[in-house]
Design a protein around this motif. Structure first.
Motif, short mmCIF file in Angstrom:
data_model
loop_
_atom_site.label_atom_id
_atom_site.label_comp_id
_atom_site.label_asym_id
_atom_site.label_seq_id
_atom_site.Cartn_x
_atom_site.Cartn_y
_atom_site.Cartn_z
N ASP A 159 16.86 12.29 52.98
CA ASP A 159 17.17 12.09 51.56
C ASP A 159 18.15 13.11 51.01
OD1 ASP A 159 15.50 9.93 51.64
OD2 ASP A 159 13.99 10.73 50.27
N ARG A 160 18.39 14.18 51.75
CA ARG A 160 19.39 15.16 51.29
C ARG A 160 20.76 14.50 51.15
NH1 ARG A 160 18.77 15.82 56.72
NH2 ARG A 160 20.59 16.30 58.02
N PHE A 161 21.01 13.46 51.96
CA PHE A 161 22.29 12.77 51.86
C PHE A 161 22.38 11.94 50.58
CE2 PHE A 161 21.80 13.28 56.54
CZ PHE A 161 22.89 14.12 56.75
N LEU A 162 21.25 11.42 50.12
CA LEU A 162 21.24 10.74 48.83
C LEU A 162 21.54 11.73 47.71
CD1 LEU A 162 18.12 8.37 49.08
CD2 LEU A 162 20.54 7.69 49.05
N ALA A 163 20.93 12.90 47.78
CA ALA A 163 21.17 13.92 46.76
C ALA A 163 22.64 14.33 46.74
CB ALA A 163 20.28 15.14 47.00
N ALA A 164 23.21 14.56 47.92
CA ALA A 164 24.61 14.97 47.99
C ALA A 164 25.53 13.89 47.45
CB ALA A 164 24.98 15.30 49.44
N GLY A 165 25.18 12.62 47.68
CA GLY A 165 26.02 11.53 47.19
C GLY A 165 25.87 11.30 45.71
N LEU A 166 24.65 11.02 45.28
CA LEU A 166 24.41 10.69 43.87
C LEU A 166 24.83 11.83 42.95
CD1 LEU A 166 20.92 9.02 44.24
CD2 LEU A 166 22.99 7.88 43.43
N TYR A 167 24.39 13.02 43.24
CA TYR A 167 24.61 14.12 42.30
C TYR A 167 25.98 14.74 42.47
CZ TYR A 167 19.72 12.98 42.39
OH TYR A 167 18.54 12.27 42.39
N GLY A 168 26.63 14.46 43.61
CA GLY A 168 28.01 14.91 43.77
C GLY A 168 28.95 14.17 42.84
N TRP A 169 28.86 12.83 42.83
CA TRP A 169 29.79 12.09 41.96
C TRP A 169 29.43 12.25 40.49
CZ3 TRP A 169 28.63 8.16 38.59
CH2 TRP A 169 27.54 7.33 38.82
N GLN A 170 28.14 12.41 40.19
CA GLN A 170 27.75 12.60 38.80
C GLN A 170 28.18 13.97 38.28
OE1 GLN A 170 23.54 11.77 38.56
NE2 GLN A 170 23.80 9.62 39.09
N PHE A 171 27.98 15.01 39.08
CA PHE A 171 28.39 16.35 38.68
C PHE A 171 29.91 16.39 38.46
CE2 PHE A 171 29.47 20.80 39.00
CZ PHE A 171 28.34 21.49 38.56
N ALA A 172 30.65 15.78 39.37
CA ALA A 172 32.12 15.78 39.24
C ALA A 172 32.56 15.04 37.99
CB ALA A 172 32.76 15.14 40.48
N ASN A 173 31.87 13.96 37.62
CA ASN A 173 32.22 13.25 36.40
C ASN A 173 31.96 14.08 35.15
OD1 ASN A 173 33.02 10.12 36.19
ND2 ASN A 173 32.07 10.52 38.19
N ALA A 174 30.85 14.82 35.13
CA ALA A 174 30.60 15.70 33.99
C ALA A 174 31.67 16.78 33.92
CB ALA A 174 29.21 16.32 34.10
N ALA A 175 32.03 17.34 35.08
CA ALA A 175 33.05 18.38 35.11
C ALA A 175 34.41 17.86 34.68
CB ALA A 175 33.13 18.98 36.52
N GLU A 176 34.72 16.62 35.05
CA GLU A 176 36.00 16.02 34.67
C GLU A 176 36.16 15.95 33.16
OE1 GLU A 176 39.67 13.67 35.47
OE2 GLU A 176 38.55 15.33 36.38
#
Length: 416
Positions: A159-176
């Motif tokens: 499930d670490r791969f789910l965390a890296a995927g889901l929260y990676g794109w979400q974090f980047a969108n907030a940062a954008e």
């Protein structure tokens, strides 16, 4: 593969490269967003020289329209805004709780801290972008800065791969959304995403956790593809962006478009296509609408039309999912796949009614793209959007991780 993009007007073609050359720098982001309303579609053309910013889930045009419409008190934007401002995550008093290591799956799980903080950052960033309130801008900035300075690893079971995927794109969108905000540490966010999230994204897309290539459901690929794309945009890294687009079209795993949508129907069922997880359950199937929708919307903001790729293949799948979850019947072709490390065969023979009719904030983005931007008839998508409106976001759909799989607020941001 090069990144290509033009928007086509009735009498001429004007690429993002041309717009950027005409207006320059950050001004181009505004010009592109405003110009998008004048264009009727997207086709392949010359690759843009630079990325458009903001250029992920929300380009300048979407943000400016929401700002103007909310200020004027117009619905459905106002109803969407009220849903946002009522969310506990959207309050400027939110205090971040960053961790050095995030664990999803197995002993010591703590990943809820990350997704709650990401959604708080995103929602406060929206409030700043739309209402201009610095308290919310400060809050979003401080949350992202804190995690960028603290997080060094993501671990757990698969499930670490789910965390890296889901929260990676979400974090980047907030940062954008915050990239030009005073005191925001853009370089720190970029570095953290590339060092912590991206290696796991690439590891999964390349090796699939050493499992059979078909073992993992479409959403596992999709969230990691979305993360690679979003990090590429935030970091102005064309190689990462192109990697995600190429995987969407040609990837070996179940997130690529022809694997995620394995069967396209004709005859009486013309315009429908079966989703890869439709025989599993409807909650994960709707999650897939959100994950692939996010990829398509981010690509659209950069001038690439994945929404319409392969004769609107994703649209047909979304129509299929919407129709079934509205209580109507849909065709189903037996879907077989290999599992585990030895590819042991399994199959689905019927569409699953588990979680049928579940509401997730994924439909307005699809409705407003296909029905309004493109002017296409998508009656089932439209009906699902109307049923779900006004859409909320993380915190509005329960406390568990599934309620945070999408950033949401599509009514506020995509209504046209």
């Amino acid at each position: 593969m090069s990144r290509h993009s033009t928007r086509r007007a009735p009498t001429h073609r004007l690429s993002r490269r041309s717009l950027l050359g005409l207006t320059g720098g950050l001004a181009a982001a505004g010009a592109v967003g405003g110009a998008a309303a004048l264009f009727t579609g997207v086709t392949a053309g010359a690759a843009p020289a630079v990325f458009t910013h903001p250029g992920m889930l929300h380009a300048y045009g979407e943000l400016n329209r929401a700002k103007v419409r909310v200020a004027a008190g117009n619905d459905p934007w106002l109803a969407g805004w009220q849903r946002l401002t009522a969310n506990p995550h959207a309050q400027s008093t939110w205090t971040p709780n960053p961790r050095e290591t995030v664990i999803r799956g197995g002993t010591g799980e703590n990943y809820g801290t990350l997704y709650n903080d990401i959604h708080a950052a995103y929602q406060n960033a929206l409030r700043w972008k739309i209402a201009g309130t610095t308290a919310h801008g400060d809050c979003a900035r401080d949350i992202i800065n804190a995690w960028s300075a603290t997080l060094t690893g993501i671990t757990g079971n698969a499930d670490r791969f789910l965390a890296a995927g889901l929260y990676g794109w979400q974090f980047a969108n907030a940062a954008e959304l915050m990239r030009d905000y005073p005191g925001f540490r853009l370089d720190a966010a970029r570095t953290m995403l590339k060092n912590v999230f991206h290696p796991l994204n690439e590891q999964f897309l390349t090796g699939h956790n050493d499992a059979c290539i078909t073992n993992y459901w479409a959403n596992w690929d999709l969230c990691n593809m979305a993360s690679v794309m979003a990090i590429g945009i935030l970091c102005d890294d064309a190689a990462l962006y192109d990697r995600a687009v190429d995987y969407f079209k040609n990837g070996a795993g179940n997130g690529s478009i022809k694997k995620a949508v394995p069967f396209v129907f004709g005859g009486a069922d013309e315009g429908l296509a079966q989703w890869q997880e439709s025989g599993r359950d409807q909650g994960h199937t709707m999650m897939g609408m959100g994950q692939m929708g996010a990829i398509c919307e981010m690509a659209w903001s950069q001038g690439d039309d994945l929404y319409g790729y392969d004769d609107n293949r994703f649209m047909k799948a979304a129509q299929y999912v919407a129709k079934y979850n509205l209580g109507q019947s849909v065709p189903f072709t037996t879907y077989g796949w290999g599992t585990g490390q030895n590819c042991a065969y399994r199959e689905h023979t019927v569409v699953s009614d588990i979680s049928r009719g579940q509401v997730r904030p994924v439909w307005d983005m699809l409705h407003y793209h296909y029905a309004r931007r493109r002017g296409l008839a998508v009656p089932y998508i439209t009906a699902m959007a109307e049923k779900s409106r006004p859409e909320g976001g993380g915190g509005d759909y329960g406390p568990n991780s599934g309620g945070f799989d999408q950033l949401g607020f599509g009514t506020l941001l995509y209504a046209k």
